[in-house]
Design a protein around this motif. Structure first.
Motif: not given
Length: 586
Positions: A191-198, A233-250, A252-254
């Motif tokens: 139900f997020g307001p931004d499709f790309h983030q969802s 396009q984003v698989w490497e960024e997804l891997c980085a999120d899983i590696r560090t446990g920190v969600l990408s700064n893309r 932004t919806v709290p």
């Protein structure tokens, strides 16, 4: 995960389905009686002189066939807050919006609890048949589902796309839980307001629970393909999120960040494994089984305008079967896919006789009003009177007429189907095309399916250059004499002049309709034009519809751009980079 897996009894649902389809005519009469009894006080029905009669003969004699255009004034009063019984006995409290991709703007359609109940019935029936052939364990589903915002109409009614109204229903969540396939993503993502983030977070949740994923689904094949193209396009960024446990700064919806932080924990081993698997793929072939080793099938609406996406989707899916979902529309459901082993191109649907009252308008070969407003179903080839559900003939084509529990009476859906057989006494049908998606200038008649076949044939020319058609649409240009077809293509790379000229000629030659070929030969239809648009043009069209309030779950690329779709035409024309005219008939 689930305490009570016994909640869903597939055999029971199949037994019930077999019972209602064995005596479809009786069930249809009962369904009509219930609809007319529940809504007998409605102003619309009162004005037509039914006087409490509920038999099919009286109903057909008193109630005319209608399109949305005729019902629009009644629906608008409901939207504006008139709570008197206008179309239904009980007040309508929710409005569904159609996708708007066909006409350029969404239509308002009444939605009520009865329609939600038919949704649950369809879901459970088809799942029972699916699960018999492809049993899922007690796992999770990677569902690319998105809910656009519900809003309040002028009269205070909740309004949203049909998919939004379904996804927001507590019944939907209970059903998915009972089917042992809860969505792996939290509600805040859906139900997020931004499709790309969802979308990014759906992919991330899928990777977090990758070994538990039993099935992958979305409303339409387009959403599935869009998701995995995004993954590229984003698989490497997804891997980085899983590696560090920190969600990408893309993200932004709290609310999404909070929900995802509860799921995301540092897992370098998992990240390395996913990275290794992705790096080892050739052209992303077999991506899905490589990343989700326990997935049983991929599920969504894959017929009609979705068929062009199947080739690329199969590239991602490898050996995992694609399965077409059930047949319905914003106006309600029609039938269930009870033959899940059939590939989507051959998918058929069995009409459930207790979810509405159905009639079928036979079609003949006569052409009708050429200048008809293309925003409503084209009244081509109407032959005699509609026939009942059990009176249809195998091999014949019909337009579906729906009477539902939410105030639509003898409503022309605009879908053309062919009858391929019967399951017990209820018909099994195949979707053919939308009647208002018709390329026609002279005596030619080319349907959405004809356009698709022509594009597929011409796209074979691209194979030598390792190019593919990302998406396509069409229009009829009558601004010059004679009028001609215009086909818009978005490609995944640069094509040579020679190849694209040959594609243009092949497109023209591949329309085999006799009226088109004869008109081209005598130049009463001009040379077909192929316009190549910039990469990302069809994404801009998607963004345009999202801005109108559509949900991506419900988006269908319009295959024909009519006069009411001016903004889409503007997006297309402003992004044309090359144009070619056919020399095929010179």
């Amino acid at each position: 995960m689930l305490d009570r897996m016994e909640e869903f009894n597939g055999d029971k649902w199949i037994e019930e389905f077999e019972a209602i389809t064995k005596d479809a005519e009786r069930v249809q009469r009962e369904s009509l009686r219930k609809i007319l009894e529940d809504n007998g006080s409605a102003e619309y029905l009162q004005s037509l002189g039914l006087n409490g009669r509920t038999d099919p003969e009286s109903y057909k004699a008193c109630v005319p066939l209608v399109t949305h255009k005729e019902l629009e004034p009644y629906i608008q009063r409901i939207v504006d807050g008139d709570s008197s019984p206008i179309l239904t006995g009980k007040p309508i409290t929710t409005i569904s919006l159609s996708s708007g991709t066909t006409q350029g703007k969404p239509k308002f359609v009444p939605f009520n609890e009865e329609l939600m109940e038919t949704t649950v019935q369809i879901y459970k029936t088809s799942f029972a048949f699916r699960n018999r052939e492809f049993p899922v364990g007690n796992g999770k589903a990677l569902q690319f589902i998105y809910s656009s915002k519900q809003f309040k109409t002028k009269g205070g009614l909740a309004a949203g796309t049909a998919t939004t109204n379904v996804f927001r229903s507590s019944q939907y969540k209970k059903t998915m839980k009972a089917l042992q396939t809860p969505c792996c993503s939290p509600d805040e993502v859906i139900f997020g307001p931004d499709f790309h983030q969802s979308l990014y977070c759906h992919l991330l949740c899928g990777l977090i629970f990758r070994e538990e994923i039993q099935l992958i689904s979305s409303t339409f094949a387009h959403s599935l393909l869009h998701a995995f193209r995004t993954f590229e396009q984003v698989w490497e960024e997804l891997c980085a999120d899983i590696r560090t446990g920190v969600l990408s700064n893309r993200i932004t919806v709290p609310s999404i960040r909070t929900a995802m932080s509860k799921l995301l924990k540092p897992n370098p081993e998992q990240a390395d494994l996913i990275y290794e698997k992705c790096s080892g793929l050739s052209n992303w072939c077999g991506l899905i089984p490589e990343i989700f080793p326990n997935v049983k099938y991929i599920y969504g609406i894959m017929t009609g305008s979705m068929e062009p996406y199947l080739k690329k989707l199969r590239q991602y899916a490898g050996e995992v079967p694609l399965m077409s979902a059930d047949y319905g529309s914003s106006e309600g459901w029609i039938g269930a896919n009870i033959n899940p082993k059939l590939p989507p191109e051959l998918a058929t649907y069995v009409v459930l006789p207790n979810i509405g009252y159905f009639e079928f308008l036979p079609l003949s070969e006569n052409t009708g009003d050429q200048d008809q407003d293309k925003t409503e179903p084209t009244f081509l080839c109407v032959d005699s009177k509609p026939v009942g559900l059990t009176e249809v003939k195998i091999g014949e084509e019909y337009e579906i007429i729906v009477t539902n529990f939410a105030g639509l009476y003898r409503y022309r859906l605009g879908d053309v189907v062919t009858i391929v057989g019967f399951h017990n006494s209820t018909p099994e049908l195949k979707f053919v095309y939308r009647r208002n998606l018709l390329l026609t200038i002279n005596i030619d008649k080319n349907t959405e399916k004809d356009l698709q076949l022509s594009v597929e044939e011409a796209a074979k020319v691209l194979a030598g250059e390792k190019l593919e058609v990302v998406d396509f649409t069409s229009l009829v240009d009558v601004s010059t004499e004679p009028g001609h077809y215009v086909i818009f293509w978005e490609l995944n790379g640069e094509g040579s002049e020679e190849v694209l000229r040959e594609c243009c000629n092949r497109l023209d030659q591949s329309f085999v309709d006799a009226g088109y070929v004869s008109s081209r030969k005598v130049n009463t239809i001009g040379a077909l034009e192929l316009r190549i648009v910039r990469r990302g043009t069809f994404q801009k069209i998607l963004d345009h519809f999202l801005a109108l309030g559509a949900a991506v779950s419900q988006f269908k690329t319009p295959r024909y751009v009519g006069p009411t779709n001016g903004m889409v035409l503007q997006i297309l024309c402003s992004n044309v980079v090359k144009s070619y005219f056919s020399t095929a008939f010179k």
